[in-house]
Enzyme design. Sequence first.
Site, PDB file in Angstrom:
ATOM      1  N   LYS A 122       0.822  -1.218   0.000  1.00 15.60           N
ATOM      2  CA  LYS A 122       0.000   0.000   0.000  1.00 15.60           C
ATOM      3  C   LYS A 122       0.849   1.258   0.000  1.00 15.60           C
ATOM      4  O   LYS A 122       0.491   2.256  -0.615  1.00 15.60           O
ATOM      5  CB  LYS A 122      -0.932   0.014   1.224  1.00 15.60           C
ATOM      6  CG  LYS A 122      -2.099  -0.933   1.084  1.00 15.60           C
ATOM      7  CD  LYS A 122      -3.206  -0.571   2.049  1.00 15.60           C
ATOM      8  CE  LYS A 122      -4.389  -1.515   1.893  1.00 15.60           C
ATOM      9  NZ  LYS A 122      -5.379  -1.379   2.945  1.00 15.60           N
ATOM     10  N   LYS A 206      -4.649 -10.445  -6.856  1.00 16.00           N
ATOM     11  CA  LYS A 206      -5.901 -10.780  -6.172  1.00 16.00           C
ATOM     12  C   LYS A 206      -7.019  -9.828  -6.605  1.00 16.00           C
ATOM     13  O   LYS A 206      -6.745  -8.691  -7.005  1.00 16.00           O
ATOM     14  CB  LYS A 206      -5.714 -10.789  -4.656  1.00 16.00           C
ATOM     15  CG  LYS A 206      -5.584  -9.453  -4.011  1.00 16.00           C
ATOM     16  CD  LYS A 206      -5.675  -9.535  -2.485  1.00 16.00           C
ATOM     17  CE  LYS A 206      -5.630  -8.105  -1.955  1.00 16.00           C
ATOM     18  NZ  LYS A 206      -5.764  -7.950  -0.549  1.00 16.00           N
ATOM     19  N   LYS A 209     -10.672  -4.163  -4.485  1.00 15.98           N
ATOM     20  CA  LYS A 209     -11.458  -2.955  -4.749  1.00 15.98           C
ATOM     21  C   LYS A 209     -10.578  -1.851  -5.312  1.00 15.98           C
ATOM     22  O   LYS A 209     -11.072  -0.897  -5.905  1.00 15.98           O
ATOM     23  CB  LYS A 209     -12.150  -2.404  -3.497  1.00 15.98           C
ATOM     24  CG  LYS A 209     -11.988  -3.177  -2.249  1.00 15.98           C
ATOM     25  CD  LYS A 209     -12.830  -2.678  -1.078  1.00 15.98           C
ATOM     26  CE  LYS A 209     -12.480  -3.506   0.149  1.00 15.98           C
ATOM     27  NZ  LYS A 209     -13.456  -3.638   1.152  1.00 15.98           N
TER      28      LYS A 209
END
Length: 344
Positions: A122, A206, A209
């Site tokens: 992230k 994966k 969102k």
Amino acid sequence: MTDAAPPAYQGPQRVFSGMQPTNGLHLGNYLGALQKFVRLQDQYDCIYCIVDLHAITVGPDPKELTNRCREVAAAYIAAGVDPKKSIVFIQSAVREHTELTWVFNCVARMGWLERMTQFKDKAGKHAERSSVGLFDYPVLQAADILLYKATHVPVGEDQKQHLELSRDIAQKFNNDYGRADFFPLPEPLIQGPGARIMSLRDGSKKMSKSDPSDMTRINMTDDEATILSKIKKATTDPLPVPEAEEGLKGRAEVENLVGIFAAVTERSVADVLAEYGGKGFGVFKPALAEALAAKLSPIAGEMRRLTGDPGALDAILKDGAERARAIAGPIMAEVRDVVGFWRA
Ligand code: TYM
């Protein structure tokens, strides 16, 4: 990290899990977690949280946050979580989550957090510019679980490392304060074909969102036509569906679609292959889309009904917060005693 010894914990068995209220839920959230939340209610006392404290680590719009929390609550309930039986609540409504996080900040080691792959993903190349909250995210997650002395945590595979950290924090707290059985070492519940749902376009990523392309995922609120079109356009290869599991090796996208079929119909992968092995994707894909729509459309309809009545949802969330506080309060009071904080 420490090797966890077998848990000495003798307290009650309890399930805790949570989801972030960011950007709508997708099939990975449903199959990796939510479907398990529903099943576990028959076996355990369950607590299901909407983690808005975690969500602000990436700074969502304050005007949207409450509605997003309500949407996740609606998804839980529409999928089959019974809010009378299980506790459904919003994390920030129970202030002890942040209090226990501070105590755990003083237990967790920098080196442990520096190894967290989710933070590295992230934060990207700009770790020094990301918030301290994003770095500390897994400590808050450990506090979520251990504030209720939860013993079992249903999650997708991407949360495995965070769960290991929660166990390490529990173990170190117990060791540091000489209370071998104070916190349980929570067990992740990850098994099953839904644990790692991949992007429909790239079997090495994966389903997420945050992927910029909506074609990579099935959203829980997608209608039947959208599901069919996304599945039809999902990446595959020219070979037919294999007849046995070995035939899935090296075919990540095919393995993903077969896994989705198995998870959504609650069958084994072997069973799905026994039915579709040797058939082409022209047969398999429409059948998969139909199975997905049959599962998701009623849930989406129920979500729309529930979010249409925010007052009723808020009443459920208020009741959930009270029941959560009734468990968290006494455990936090015990922690305060163990740590030696002043008691009025
Ligand atoms: P979050 O909101 O990213 O995801 C919610 C749940 O969905 C699972 N999941 C997936 N499972 C399979 N395949 C996928 N592609 C996929 N994408 C997401 C996640 O594993 C998760 O179970 N850190 C957590 C939220 C959290 C939490 C907790 C979970 C906060 N505190 C305490 C358990 C216990 C998270 O970001 O989930």
